[in-house]
Design a protein around this motif. Structure first.
Motif, PDB file in Angstrom:
ATOM      1  N   LEU A  54      25.577   2.310 -65.853  1.00 23.27           N
ATOM      2  CA  LEU A  54      24.197   1.867 -65.917  1.00 23.27           C
ATOM      3  C   LEU A  54      24.146   0.567 -66.711  1.00 23.27           C
ATOM      4  CD1 LEU A  54      21.231   2.502 -65.331  1.00 23.27           C
ATOM      5  CD2 LEU A  54      21.147   3.683 -67.515  1.00 23.27           C
ATOM      6  N   TYR A  55      23.724  -0.491 -66.071  1.00 24.96           N
ATOM      7  CA  TYR A  55      23.617  -1.784 -66.735  1.00 24.96           C
ATOM      8  C   TYR A  55      22.187  -1.981 -67.203  1.00 24.96           C
ATOM      9  CZ  TYR A  55      28.201  -2.896 -64.869  1.00 24.96           C
ATOM     10  OH  TYR A  55      29.525  -2.896 -64.599  1.00 24.96           O
ATOM     11  N   LYS A  56      22.071  -2.707 -68.289  1.00 23.32           N
ATOM     12  CA  LYS A  56      20.754  -2.951 -68.841  1.00 23.32           C
ATOM     13  C   LYS A  56      19.947  -3.885 -67.935  1.00 23.32           C
ATOM     14  CE  LYS A  56      18.563  -4.118 -73.198  1.00 23.32           C
ATOM     15  NZ  LYS A  56      18.785  -4.531 -74.572  1.00 23.32           N
ATOM     16  N   PHE A  57      20.629  -4.856 -67.348  1.00 23.04           N
ATOM     17  CA  PHE A  57      19.956  -5.818 -66.484  1.00 23.04           C
ATOM     18  C   PHE A  57      20.454  -5.649 -65.052  1.00 23.04           C
ATOM     19  CE2 PHE A  57      20.199  -7.823 -70.681  1.00 23.04           C
ATOM     20  CZ  PHE A  57      18.840  -7.918 -70.950  1.00 23.04           C
ATOM     21  N   LYS A  58      19.577  -5.912 -64.136  1.00 25.10           N
ATOM     22  CA  LYS A  58      19.943  -5.816 -62.732  1.00 25.10           C
ATOM     23  C   LYS A  58      20.928  -6.930 -62.381  1.00 25.10           C
ATOM     24  CE  LYS A  58      17.797  -5.524 -58.198  1.00 25.10           C
ATOM     25  NZ  LYS A  58      16.550  -5.586 -57.458  1.00 25.10           N
ATOM     26  N   ASN A  59      21.967  -6.605 -61.627  1.00 20.67           N
ATOM     27  CA  ASN A  59      23.001  -7.547 -61.182  1.00 20.67           C
ATOM     28  C   ASN A  59      23.737  -8.192 -62.356  1.00 20.67           C
ATOM     29  OD1 ASN A  59      22.267  -7.055 -58.510  1.00 20.67           O
ATOM     30  ND2 ASN A  59      20.793  -8.731 -58.508  1.00 20.67           N
TER      31      ASN A  59
END
Length: 78
Positions: A54-59
């Protein structure tokens, strides 16, 4: 003379094509099949435990890969 021979040749080919007897009838063999009305439904319940990043920011990975810099990217004074 050439035109008369050509017209006679075309007339001869046309009458020969019409004179053929193609009256053979082809019979089709039919096969009877039964209809199946019963259907069996089976549900398989499987539990899978998968790990997802799960990344904090998209892409985030794409932006990081596209934002690389090299030594020659710096501006030079002319």
């Amino acid at each position: 003379m050439k035109t008369i021979a050509t017209i006679f040749f075309i007339f001869f080919i046309g009458t020969a094509a019409q004179a053929q007897n193609n009256t053979t009838d082809v019979k089709v063999v039919t096969i009877e099949t039964s209809i199946v009305t019963e259907t069996a439904k089976e549900l398989k319940m499987e539990t899978k435990n998968e790990v997802v990043r799960l990344y904090k920011f998209k892409n985030a990975r794409i932006k990081k890969a596209l934002s690389f810099t090299t030594k020659r990217n710096k501006a030079k004074m002319a």
